[in-house]
Design a protein around this motif. Structure first.
Motif, short mmCIF file in Angstrom:
data_model
loop_
_atom_site.label_atom_id
_atom_site.label_comp_id
_atom_site.label_asym_id
_atom_site.label_seq_id
_atom_site.Cartn_x
_atom_site.Cartn_y
_atom_site.Cartn_z
N MET A 17 0.85 -1.18 0.00
CA MET A 17 0.00 0.00 0.00
C MET A 17 0.89 1.24 0.00
N VAL A 18 0.56 2.20 -0.83
CA VAL A 18 1.29 3.45 -0.88
C VAL A 18 0.41 4.53 -0.27
N ASN A 19 0.94 5.20 0.74
CA ASN A 19 0.18 6.27 1.39
C ASN A 19 0.30 7.55 0.58
N LYS A 20 -0.80 7.97 -0.02
CA LYS A 20 -0.82 9.23 -0.75
C LYS A 20 -1.57 10.24 0.11
N PRO A 21 -1.06 11.47 0.17
CA PRO A 21 -1.78 12.47 0.95
C PRO A 21 -3.13 12.78 0.33
N SER A 22 -4.13 12.92 1.18
CA SER A 22 -5.48 13.20 0.69
C SER A 22 -5.60 14.68 0.33
N LYS A 23 -6.71 15.03 -0.31
CA LYS A 23 -6.95 16.43 -0.67
C LYS A 23 -7.14 17.28 0.57
N VAL A 24 -7.74 16.71 1.60
CA VAL A 24 -7.94 17.44 2.85
C VAL A 24 -6.59 17.77 3.48
N HIS A 25 -5.67 16.82 3.44
CA HIS A 25 -4.34 17.05 3.97
C HIS A 25 -3.66 18.19 3.23
N GLY A 26 -3.79 18.23 1.92
CA GLY A 26 -3.19 19.31 1.13
C GLY A 26 -3.80 20.66 1.44
N ILE A 27 -5.11 20.70 1.65
CA ILE A 27 -5.79 21.96 1.97
C ILE A 27 -5.36 22.46 3.35
N ILE A 28 -5.32 21.54 4.33
CA ILE A 28 -4.90 21.91 5.69
C ILE A 28 -3.46 22.40 5.68
N HIS A 29 -2.61 21.73 4.93
CA HIS A 29 -1.21 22.13 4.83
C HIS A 29 -1.10 23.53 4.23
N GLY A 30 -1.86 23.80 3.18
CA GLY A 30 -1.83 25.12 2.56
C GLY A 30 -2.31 26.21 3.51
N ILE A 31 -3.37 25.93 4.27
CA ILE A 31 -3.89 26.90 5.23
C ILE A 31 -2.87 27.17 6.33
N LEU A 32 -2.22 26.12 6.82
CA LEU A 32 -1.20 26.30 7.86
C LEU A 32 -0.01 27.12 7.35
N VAL A 33 0.40 26.89 6.11
CA VAL A 33 1.51 27.66 5.54
C VAL A 33 1.12 29.14 5.44
N VAL A 34 -0.10 29.42 5.00
CA VAL A 34 -0.56 30.80 4.90
C VAL A 34 -0.62 31.46 6.28
N ILE A 35 -1.09 30.74 7.28
CA ILE A 35 -1.17 31.30 8.64
C ILE A 35 0.23 31.59 9.19
N VAL A 36 1.14 30.65 9.03
CA VAL A 36 2.50 30.84 9.54
C VAL A 36 3.17 32.02 8.83
N MET A 37 3.01 32.12 7.52
CA MET A 37 3.62 33.23 6.79
C MET A 37 2.98 34.56 7.18
N ALA A 38 1.68 34.58 7.40
CA ALA A 38 1.02 35.81 7.83
C ALA A 38 1.54 36.27 9.19
#
Length: 142
Positions: A17-38
């Protein structure tokens, strides 16, 4: 001949089994990056604007609190007129533009020679040039 010779697909193991990041994981990661940069960009910007709007007595103590009365435009006028910022800006341009132009000109000529010739002398010159870019001056002088 084997099946690989004819371009057949290789056999796969279905139990892996290959663990691929889900779309929710990608969205949460993007939101966290934006918050940290802000936060990383917003706090210094807030401190800059708030300190620029304070009186000199209030600005001596660097804190993030709002000034008692805003003096932002008066402070900008004082800096521009009394601080001679416009003439200093043009003085910096007079120094910076020719120096960057000459650095690019001579750097590109030197890089053209260093990229096309392979002698020991030029290898040493290249190593010195790269070490000057990589090593901080504190390491060299210590």
């Amino acid at each position: 001949m084997t099946s690989a010779t004819y371009g057949a697909a290789p056999k796969t193991n279905d139990s892996v089994m290959v663990n691929k990041p889900s779309k929710v994981h990608g969205i949460i990661h993007g939101i966290l990056v934006v918050i940290v940069m802000a936060v990383l960009l917003g706090i210094p910007f807030w401190l800059l604007v708030v300190t620029a709007g304070k009186t000199q007595a209030e600005a001596i103590v660097p804190n993030m609190s709002l000034p008692s009365k805003w003096h932002l435009l008066e402070n900008f006028k004082t800096v521009l007129v009394d601080g001679k910022m416009i003439s200093a800006f043009f003085g910096s341009i007079v120094v910076t533009v020719p120096s960057v132009f000459l650095a690019l000109l001579f750097g590109s000529m030197a890089s053209w020679i260093l990229a096309r010739r392979t002698t020991k002398t030029l290898a040493v010159v290249y190593a010195l040039g790269i070490s000057g870019l990589i090593l901080p001056p504190a390491v060299v002088t210590a």
